[in-house]
Motif scaffolding. Structure first.
Motif, short mmCIF file in Angstrom:
data_model
loop_
_atom_site.label_atom_id
_atom_site.label_comp_id
_atom_site.label_asym_id
_atom_site.label_seq_id
_atom_site.Cartn_x
_atom_site.Cartn_y
_atom_site.Cartn_z
N MET A 43 34.93 -18.89 1.25
CA MET A 43 33.49 -19.01 1.41
C MET A 43 33.03 -20.45 1.16
N LEU A 44 33.59 -21.09 0.12
CA LEU A 44 33.23 -22.48 -0.18
C LEU A 44 33.64 -23.41 0.96
N LEU A 45 34.82 -23.20 1.51
CA LEU A 45 35.28 -24.03 2.63
C LEU A 45 34.38 -23.83 3.86
N ALA A 46 33.92 -22.60 4.07
CA ALA A 46 33.03 -22.33 5.20
C ALA A 46 31.71 -23.08 5.04
N VAL A 47 31.16 -23.09 3.82
CA VAL A 47 29.91 -23.81 3.56
C VAL A 47 30.11 -25.31 3.77
N LEU A 48 31.20 -25.85 3.25
CA LEU A 48 31.47 -27.28 3.42
C LEU A 48 31.67 -27.63 4.88
N ALA A 49 32.34 -26.77 5.62
CA ALA A 49 32.54 -27.02 7.05
C ALA A 49 31.21 -27.01 7.79
N PHE A 50 30.33 -26.07 7.43
CA PHE A 50 29.02 -26.02 8.07
C PHE A 50 28.23 -27.28 7.77
N HIS A 51 28.23 -27.72 6.49
CA HIS A 51 27.51 -28.95 6.11
C HIS A 51 28.09 -30.17 6.80
#
Length: 310
Positions: A43-51
């Motif tokens: 989930m954290l990696l998905a947020v960072l990728a989106f940002h």
């Protein structure tokens, strides 16, 4: 001894012994902590990728882009319009580089975020010159490829006197104290000199210019390929591409690889009166600024440049 017999006449029967549950209760399913941790990491990696690849929130900490952006504005910056580079990654964890993926050039008037050459933080400015342009500044007016950029006098913009808004330990609008006025409603505002600037593609926006200061004059330079020239809309209080002193501004045109995205719209804005108490957040909202677009108005016909001092 003989076991008791049922009393058929009364219709009663012996009550069977009650089953007693173990004290510990039924067995519980064990939590797979490794799986839970893995889910959080994904989930954290998905947020960072989106940002990094799509969009991220941005906070305005200074008045360099007034009147179009105010201290306390929260906005959304899209990361993909100009491609991706080292600056796209969240927290700027990648080393500086000139490489870009699917790179493209901003348009006149775009508001962009940029990382200065001596810092690791994002600034926000407006694109006023593109690769190959000749640009100079005369008495605060941009001269682009030998032609003065039109500046029309506008009614002074009204900036709310949010005295609780603090920048570097001082009221953010302290420099405009002589422009403070009280409206018939009793509300106090600042009304600094305001101009409408229109770039060659018709991009039109307001700027504030109320001082004669060194950055009002800049000799002509050519914007190199792969670079853009950036300025703040608050012309007397912006460290931008005009500022050549090391560590003070952007030091001239900036590489496109240092441009991290385009400002799209304001989500909400706080006037500085809020505290840690959530109940104060509502009263501190500037509700009129929510969902305001940050794309410049495009005028079909650009006005003629007005007089400029030689």
């Amino acid at each position: 001894m003989n076991s008791p017999r049922p009393n058929w006449r009364s219709g009663t029967r012996p009550v069977p012994a009650r089953q007693i549950e173990p004290i510990d209760g039924p067995a519980r399913e064990r939590v797979n902590w490794l799986s839970e941790a893995g889910g959080l990491v994904v989930m954290l990696l998905a947020v960072l990728a989106f940002h990094s690849l799509v969009a991220k929130p941005f906070y305005i900490p200074s008045g360099s882009m007034m009147p179009n952006l105010l201290v306390g504005d929260r906005l959304i910056v899209s990361k993909y319009p100009y491609g991706w580079s080292w600056v796209s990654a969240s927290f700027h964890i990648l080393p500086r580089s000139t490489a870009r993926v699917m790179g493209s050039t901003p348009e006149y008037g775009d508001i962009v975020i940029v990382t200065p050459p001596y810092a690791n933080e994002d600034w926000i400015k407006r694109v006023v010159a593109l690769p190959g342009d000749r640009i100079e500044v005369r008495r605060g007016q941009i001269v682009l490829n030998g032609t003065p950029v039109p500046q029309e006098v506008e009614p002074p913009v009204q900036l709310r006197a949010d005295d609780s808004q603090i920048c570097d330990g001082r009221p953010c609008l302290e420099a405009y104290e002589r422009f403070r006025v009280r409206l018939p409603s009793g509300r106090e505002v600042f009304e600094p000199p305001t101009w409408r600037e229109t770039l060659p593609n018709g991009a039109s926006y307001l700027v504030i210019d109320h001082l004669n200061q060194p950055l009002d004059t800049m000799h002509e330079i050519i914007v190199p390929e792969g670079h853009v020239f950036l300025m703040g809309d608050n012309r007397d209080h912006s460290a931008d591409s005009r500022e050549m002193r090391p560590g003070q501004g952007l030091g001239g045109p900036v590489p496109l690889a240092d441009v991290g995205g385009r400002a799209e719209f304001i989500t909400f804005s706080l006037d500085g009166s809020e505290s840690w108490n959530p109940l104060s957040w509502w009263s501190g909202l500037r509700t009129e600024r929510a969902w305001s677009s940050l794309r410049p108005v495009i005028r079909a016909t650009a006005p003629q440049a007005q007089g400029i001092a030689e």
